[in-house]
Design an enzyme around this catalytic site. Structure first.
Site, PDB file in Angstrom:
ATOM      1  N   ALA A  65       0.862  -1.180   0.000  1.00  0.00           N
ATOM      2  CA  ALA A  65       0.000   0.000   0.000  1.00  0.00           C
ATOM      3  C   ALA A  65       0.899   1.231   0.000  1.00  0.00           C
ATOM      4  O   ALA A  65       2.060   1.172   0.419  1.00  0.00           O
ATOM      5  CB  ALA A  65      -0.885  -0.014   1.234  1.00  0.00           C
ATOM      6  N   GLY A 110       0.749  -5.162   0.791  1.00  0.00           N
ATOM      7  CA  GLY A 110      -0.418  -5.301  -0.086  1.00  0.00           C
ATOM      8  C   GLY A 110      -0.113  -6.027  -1.384  1.00  0.00           C
ATOM      9  O   GLY A 110      -1.012  -6.604  -2.005  1.00  0.00           O
ATOM     10  N   GLU A 113      -0.263  -9.600  -0.505  1.00  0.00           N
ATOM     11  CA  GLU A 113      -1.695  -9.879  -0.271  1.00  0.00           C
ATOM     12  C   GLU A 113      -2.463  -9.979  -1.591  1.00  0.00           C
ATOM     13  O   GLU A 113      -3.351 -10.808  -1.748  1.00  0.00           O
ATOM     14  CB  GLU A 113      -2.291  -8.783   0.627  1.00  0.00           C
ATOM     15  CG  GLU A 113      -1.736  -8.821   2.038  1.00  0.00           C
ATOM     16  CD  GLU A 113      -2.160  -7.619   2.865  1.00  0.00           C
ATOM     17  OE1 GLU A 113      -1.750  -6.483   2.531  1.00  0.00           O
ATOM     18  OE2 GLU A 113      -2.919  -7.805   3.826  1.00  0.00           O
ATOM     19  N   GLU A 133       4.509  -5.105   7.420  1.00  0.00           N
ATOM     20  CA  GLU A 133       3.678  -4.100   8.101  1.00  0.00           C
ATOM     21  C   GLU A 133       4.130  -3.815   9.530  1.00  0.00           C
ATOM     22  O   GLU A 133       4.037  -2.677  10.001  1.00  0.00           O
ATOM     23  CB  GLU A 133       2.198  -4.542   8.103  1.00  0.00           C
ATOM     24  CG  GLU A 133       1.511  -4.423   6.753  1.00  0.00           C
ATOM     25  CD  GLU A 133       1.706  -5.638   5.855  1.00  0.00           C
ATOM     26  OE1 GLU A 133       2.496  -6.534   6.215  1.00  0.00           O
ATOM     27  OE2 GLU A 133       1.063  -5.689   4.798  1.00  0.00           O
TER      28      GLU A 133
HETATM   29  N1  COA Z   1       4.581   3.201  -0.561  1.00  0.00           N
HETATM   30  C1  COA Z   1       4.975   4.386  -1.090  1.00  0.00           C
HETATM   31  N2  COA Z   1       6.098   4.524  -1.810  1.00  0.00           N
HETATM   32  C2  COA Z   1       6.860   3.446  -1.984  1.00  0.00           C
HETATM   33  C3  COA Z   1       6.515   2.188  -1.461  1.00  0.00           C
HETATM   34  C4  COA Z   1       5.317   2.088  -0.715  1.00  0.00           C
HETATM   35  N3  COA Z   1       4.897   0.927  -0.200  1.00  0.00           N
HETATM   36  N4  COA Z   1       7.486   1.295  -1.783  1.00  0.00           N
HETATM   37  C5  COA Z   1       8.395   1.987  -2.510  1.00  0.00           C
HETATM   38  N5  COA Z   1       8.029   3.272  -2.624  1.00  0.00           N
HETATM   39  C6  COA Z   1       8.718   4.347  -3.347  1.00  0.00           C
HETATM   40  C7  COA Z   1       9.902   4.879  -2.555  1.00  0.00           C
HETATM   41  O1  COA Z   1       9.480   5.834  -1.595  1.00  0.00           O
HETATM   42  C8  COA Z   1      10.711   5.503  -3.669  1.00  0.00           C
HETATM   43  O2  COA Z   1      10.127   6.720  -4.035  1.00  0.00           O
HETATM   44  P1  COA Z   1      11.068   8.022  -4.334  1.00  0.00           P
HETATM   45  O3  COA Z   1      11.959   7.594  -5.482  1.00  0.00           O
HETATM   46  O4  COA Z   1      10.102   9.092  -4.692  1.00  0.00           O
HETATM   47  O5  COA Z   1      11.843   8.258  -3.072  1.00  0.00           O
HETATM   48  C9  COA Z   1      10.500   4.521  -4.826  1.00  0.00           C
HETATM   49  O6  COA Z   1       9.288   3.830  -4.528  1.00  0.00           O
HETATM   50  C10 COA Z   1      11.601   3.508  -4.971  1.00  0.00           C
HETATM   51  O7  COA Z   1      11.767   2.841  -3.726  1.00  0.00           O
HETATM   52  P2  COA Z   1      13.162   2.765  -2.942  1.00  0.00           P
HETATM   53  O8  COA Z   1      12.862   2.540  -1.497  1.00  0.00           O
HETATM   54  O9  COA Z   1      14.028   3.924  -3.284  1.00  0.00           O
HETATM   55  O10 COA Z   1      13.781   1.447  -3.607  1.00  0.00           O
HETATM   56  P3  COA Z   1      14.803   0.426  -2.928  1.00  0.00           P
HETATM   57  O11 COA Z   1      15.243  -0.497  -4.028  1.00  0.00           O
HETATM   58  O12 COA Z   1      15.859   1.150  -2.158  1.00  0.00           O
HETATM   59  O13 COA Z   1      13.937  -0.405  -1.867  1.00  0.00           O
HETATM   60  C11 COA Z   1      12.008  -1.658  -1.138  1.00  0.00           C
HETATM   61  C12 COA Z   1      12.895  -1.240  -2.326  1.00  0.00           C
HETATM   62  C13 COA Z   1      10.810  -2.421  -1.686  1.00  0.00           C
HETATM   63  C14 COA Z   1      12.809  -2.557  -0.179  1.00  0.00           C
HETATM   64  C15 COA Z   1      11.545  -0.389  -0.362  1.00  0.00           C
HETATM   65  O14 COA Z   1      10.996   0.529  -1.306  1.00  0.00           O
HETATM   66  C16 COA Z   1      10.498  -0.653   0.683  1.00  0.00           C
HETATM   67  O15 COA Z   1      10.802  -1.156   1.749  1.00  0.00           O
HETATM   68  N6  COA Z   1       9.238  -0.294   0.383  1.00  0.00           N
HETATM   69  C17 COA Z   1       8.153  -0.393   1.337  1.00  0.00           C
HETATM   70  C18 COA Z   1       7.656  -1.820   1.467  1.00  0.00           C
HETATM   71  C19 COA Z   1       6.559  -1.893   2.514  1.00  0.00           C
HETATM   72  O16 COA Z   1       6.766  -1.628   3.690  1.00  0.00           O
HETATM   73  N7  COA Z   1       5.355  -2.253   2.084  1.00  0.00           N
HETATM   74  C20 COA Z   1       4.222  -2.424   2.942  1.00  0.00           C
HETATM   75  C21 COA Z   1       3.420  -1.198   3.003  1.00  0.00           C
HETATM   76  S1  COA Z   1       2.020  -1.413   4.100  1.00  0.00           S
END
Ligand code: COA
Length: 259
Positions: A65, A110, A113, A133
């Site tokens: 999400a 999500g 999910e 989460e």
């Molecule tokens: N919600 C909003 N934005 C998200 C996102 C999410 N769940 N997952 C990734 N993004 C965005 C990042 O903020 C970033 O945006 P920006 O370039 O404007 O800063 C872009 O996507 C790229 O992500 P980034 O974190 O820079 O890539 P990464 O390769 O370093 O890391 C992940 C990849 C997937 C490990 C990391 O993005 C992450 O942990 N995301 C969240 C996962 C999560 O907690 N999901 C559950 C949500 S309830």
């Protein structure tokens, strides 16, 4: 229907829904979630679609999400958002047409999910899965705390839910979270091939298999097998059953009409 955050293409009776917000790793904001609901509703309703392939653009399937939206929600908004997402995902799960997630990259929160709400998951060897989460101080909101233990068992589900750790595709296969792992290059082709096999079967029978599993898993065994018997009997009244059996006896492929 025009979409902004996903693409919807139909070829050979397969609707391919590609979540397309790669700059945010396909994170599900409210408008994308709404479009996902529209897309699966369109696929379910179209006569020229027999199955659905769901995938993501870029290096993620769906990274969860949209945390920027979740950050501002209060309790009432959070509950409403979870319920909206749950209803949308349930449309994939209850689709009478098979839905397969072709998991090309991150399937987190999500995203995991959403993949679990599909009938089958095929993963690229680059895919990664997790329910992170707890790292954000919340629980899954789109069915993860319920579908994950149903798929992989209570202990393995709790390990993923309580640590928030990511697992790779090989581990996802080992614990039963995905059906198959293939190379990234073969992901779409393998998924389409599986859907094509399903599309060659009796569509009413396919739909009833999906419904029997979906409804039966939440029933006691006696009620569930009674449900199965009613589907078995009902399908015996169809043209597809007559055609399927005659085609077998005549040693030719069946031509099902879904009637
Ligand atoms: N919600 C909003 N934005 C998200 C996102 C999410 N769940 N997952 C990734 N993004 C965005 C990042 O903020 C970033 O945006 P920006 O370039 O404007 O800063 C872009 O996507 C790229 O992500 P980034 O974190 O820079 O890539 P990464 O390769 O370093 O890391 C992940 C990849 C997937 C490990 C990391 O993005 C992450 O942990 N995301 C969240 C996962 C999560 O907690 N999901 C559950 C949500 S309830």
């Amino acid at each position: 229907m025009p979409y902004s955050h996903l693409t919807f293409d139909v070829a050979d009776r397969i609707a391919t829904i590609t979540v397309n917000r790669p700059d945010k790793l396909n994170a599900l904001n409210d408008s994308l979630m709404s479009e996902l609901g529209d897309a699966i509703t369109e696929a379910r309703g179209r006569g020229d679609v027999g199955g659905v392939l769901l995938t993501g653009a870029g290096r993620a399937f769906v990274a969860g999400a949209d945390i920027a939206e979740l950050a501002g929600q209060n309790a009432v908004e959070g509950k409403a958002r979870a319920e909206r997402g749950q209803r949308t995902f349930r449309l994939f799960e209850t689709s009478p047409k098979p839905t397969i997630a072709a998991v090309n990259g991150f399937a987190l929160g999500g995203g995991c999910e959403l993949a679990m709400a599909c009938h089958i998951r095929i993963a690229s060897d680059k895919a990664q899965f997790g329910q992170p989460e707890v790292k954000l101080g919340i629980v899954p909101g789109y069915g993860g705390s319920q579908r994950l233990p149903r798929l992989v068992g209570k202990g393995r589900a709790l390990e993923l839910l309580l640590t928030g750790d990511m697992i790779d595709a090989a581990e996802a296969l080992r614990i039963g979270l995905v059906n198959r792992v293939v190379t990234a290059d073969a992901l779409i082709e393998t998924t389409r091939a599986m859907l094509t096999t399903m599309l060659a079967q009796g569509p009413l029978a396919v739909a009833q298999c999906i419904e029997a599993v979906d409804r039966g898993l939440d029933m006691g065994l006696d009620d569930a097998i009674a449900l199965e018997a009613s589907y078995f009997g009902m399908l015996s009244a169809t043209q597809d059953k007559a055609e399927g059996m005659i085609a077998f006896l005549e040693k030719r492929p069946a031509k099902f009409t879904g009637s």
